[in-house]
Design an enzyme around this catalytic site. Structure first.
Site, PDB file in Angstrom:
ATOM      1  NE  ARG A  14      -2.374  -0.137   3.456  1.00  0.00           N
ATOM      2  CZ  ARG A  14      -3.296   0.476   4.663  1.00  0.00           C
ATOM      3  NH1 ARG A  14      -4.695   0.465   4.345  1.00  0.00           N
ATOM      4  NH2 ARG A  14      -2.790   0.671   5.777  1.00  0.00           N
TER       5      ARG A  14
ATOM      6  CB  THR B  62      -2.461   7.037  -2.819  1.00  0.00           C
ATOM      7  OG1 THR B  62      -1.864   5.677  -2.969  1.00  0.00           O
ATOM      8  CG2 THR B  62      -1.650   8.265  -3.378  1.00  0.00           C
TER       9      THR B  62
ATOM     10  CG  ASP C 208       2.656  -2.958   9.083  1.00  0.00           C
ATOM     11  OD1 ASP C 208       2.817  -4.165   8.678  1.00  0.00           O
ATOM     12  OD2 ASP C 208       2.548  -1.911   8.507  1.00  0.00           O
TER      13      ASP C 208
ATOM     14  CG  ASP D 217       6.070  -3.217   9.905  1.00  0.00           C
ATOM     15  OD1 ASP D 217       6.926  -3.533   9.082  1.00  0.00           O
ATOM     16  OD2 ASP D 217       5.784  -1.971  10.064  1.00  0.00           O
TER      17      ASP D 217
HETATM   18  C1  PRP Z   1      -1.189  -4.748   4.460  1.00  0.00           C
HETATM   19  C2  PRP Z   1      -1.682  -5.926   4.602  1.00  0.00           C
HETATM   20  C3  PRP Z   1      -2.653  -6.129   3.409  1.00  0.00           C
HETATM   21  C4  PRP Z   1      -2.976  -4.538   3.132  1.00  0.00           C
HETATM   22  C5  PRP Z   1      -4.197  -4.353   3.694  1.00  0.00           C
HETATM   23  O1  PRP Z   1      -0.051  -4.982   3.660  1.00  0.00           O
HETATM   24  O2  PRP Z   1      -0.916  -7.246   4.707  1.00  0.00           O
HETATM   25  O3  PRP Z   1      -1.974  -6.581   2.313  1.00  0.00           O
HETATM   26  O4  PRP Z   1      -2.042  -3.904   4.177  1.00  0.00           O
HETATM   27  O5  PRP Z   1      -4.440  -3.087   3.518  1.00  0.00           O
HETATM   28  P1  PRP Z   1      -5.780  -2.547   2.366  1.00  0.00           P
HETATM   29  O6  PRP Z   1      -6.747  -3.466   2.448  1.00  0.00           O
HETATM   30  O7  PRP Z   1      -6.042  -1.283   2.578  1.00  0.00           O
HETATM   31  O8  PRP Z   1      -5.150  -2.638   0.939  1.00  0.00           O
HETATM   32  P2  PRP Z   1       1.115  -3.733   3.487  1.00  0.00           P
HETATM   33  O9  PRP Z   1       0.528  -2.765   2.412  1.00  0.00           O
HETATM   34  O10 PRP Z   1       1.346  -3.183   4.665  1.00  0.00           O
HETATM   35  O11 PRP Z   1       2.332  -4.532   2.934  1.00  0.00           O
HETATM   36  P3  PRP Z   1       3.348  -5.445   3.449  1.00  0.00           P
HETATM   37  O12 PRP Z   1       2.431  -6.815   3.379  1.00  0.00           O
HETATM   38  O13 PRP Z   1       4.433  -5.531   2.859  1.00  0.00           O
HETATM   39  O14 PRP Z   1       3.514  -5.114   4.981  1.00  0.00           O
HETATM   40  N1  URA Z   2      -2.431  -3.246   6.922  1.00  0.00           N
HETATM   41  C1  URA Z   2      -2.239  -3.795   8.311  1.00  0.00           C
HETATM   42  O1  URA Z   2      -1.024  -4.534   8.243  1.00  0.00           O
HETATM   43  N2  URA Z   2      -2.976  -3.304   9.362  1.00  0.00           N
HETATM   44  C2  URA Z   2      -3.933  -2.515   9.061  1.00  0.00           C
HETATM   45  O2  URA Z   2      -4.497  -2.392  10.209  1.00  0.00           O
HETATM   46  C3  URA Z   2      -4.219  -2.104   7.856  1.00  0.00           C
HETATM   47  C4  URA Z   2      -3.549  -2.372   6.757  1.00  0.00           C
END
Ligand code: PRP
Ligand code: URA
Length: 209
Positions: free
Chosen positions: A104, A108, A200, A203
């Protein structure tokens, strides 16, 4: 409209409450995410198709059941979805695993695609897309759009925590996809995080920040 299955199993509820706690460290968080994924996999595979198979027990010949068709495919959305793969594989050890890379954009909140590698003949398989978090729905709807563009249609989506906003978006954009949700939370905050959520997920699984 795709069915929504919000898990009502006590073990899933207990384990989700455990990992929500801010003081749970990476090792335990990762282990329990996999335990939840395993339990959710059991629920999400209830309607897999079976075929009759002749078998011989030590006592007699009989007709049993086994899974029909090609091996299922598990597709984690990178990176946090990877945290659910071992739990899924513990119940479906012969499944194929593909990967879709999305993150994400923090400004945005829109998903940015960076990787897609799928098992062969993915369109002939039961596909389980996994990601612990369904927040705005941007990532999961984009991942499923990528799959559909490659001809994959038999898709279930599993997440551990969902926000109502994400569920609504998934249902609108992909009404054919059944959703398996560990816990349905209250809302998103101004930064697109699920409230109360668990922070997160990527993380916390990988120990980054
Ligand atoms: C997180 C999570 C989803 C997304 C959800 O990933 O694992 O993929 O956010 O949010 P959304 O429904 O608003 O798209 P992130 O983008 O933080 O990436 P990561 O898995 O690499 O930490
Ligand atoms: N992605 C995450 O990992 N946590 C949230 O709460 C939303 C998006």
């Amino acid at each position: 409209m795709g069915k929504i299955h919000v898990m009502d199993h006590p073990l899933i509820a207990h384990k989700i409450s455990y990992i929500r706690r801010a003081d749970v460290g990476t090792k335990e968080f990762r282990e329990v995410i996999n335990e939840i994924a395993q339990l959710m996999c059991y629920e999400a595979t209830r309607d897999l198709k079976l075929k009759d198979v002749k078998i011989r027990t030590p006592i007699a010949e009989t007709v049993g059941k086994e899974l029909a068709g090609r091996k299922p495919a598990i597709i984690p959305i990178l990176r946090a979805g990877v945290g659910m793969v071992d739990g899924m594989l513990s119940l479906m050890p012969a499944a194929k695993v593909g990967h879709i890379g999305l993150y994400r954009d923090p400004e945005t909140l829109e998903p940015v695609e960076y990787y897609c590698k799928l098992p062969s003949d993915c369109e002939e398989r039961d596909v389980f897309v996994v990601d612990p978090m369904l927040a705005t729905g941007g990532s999961s709807t984009a991942a499923i759009r990528m799959l559909k563009e490659k001809g994959v249609n038999n898709i279930r989506f599993l997440c551990i925590i969902a926000a109502p906003e994400g569920v609504e978006r998934m249902q609108k954009e992909h009404p054919d996809v059944e959703l398996y949700i560990g816990a349905l939370d209250e809302k998103l905050n101004d930064h697109g995080y699920i409230v109360p959520g668990l922070g997160d997920a990527g993380d916390r699984i990988f120990g980054t920040k």
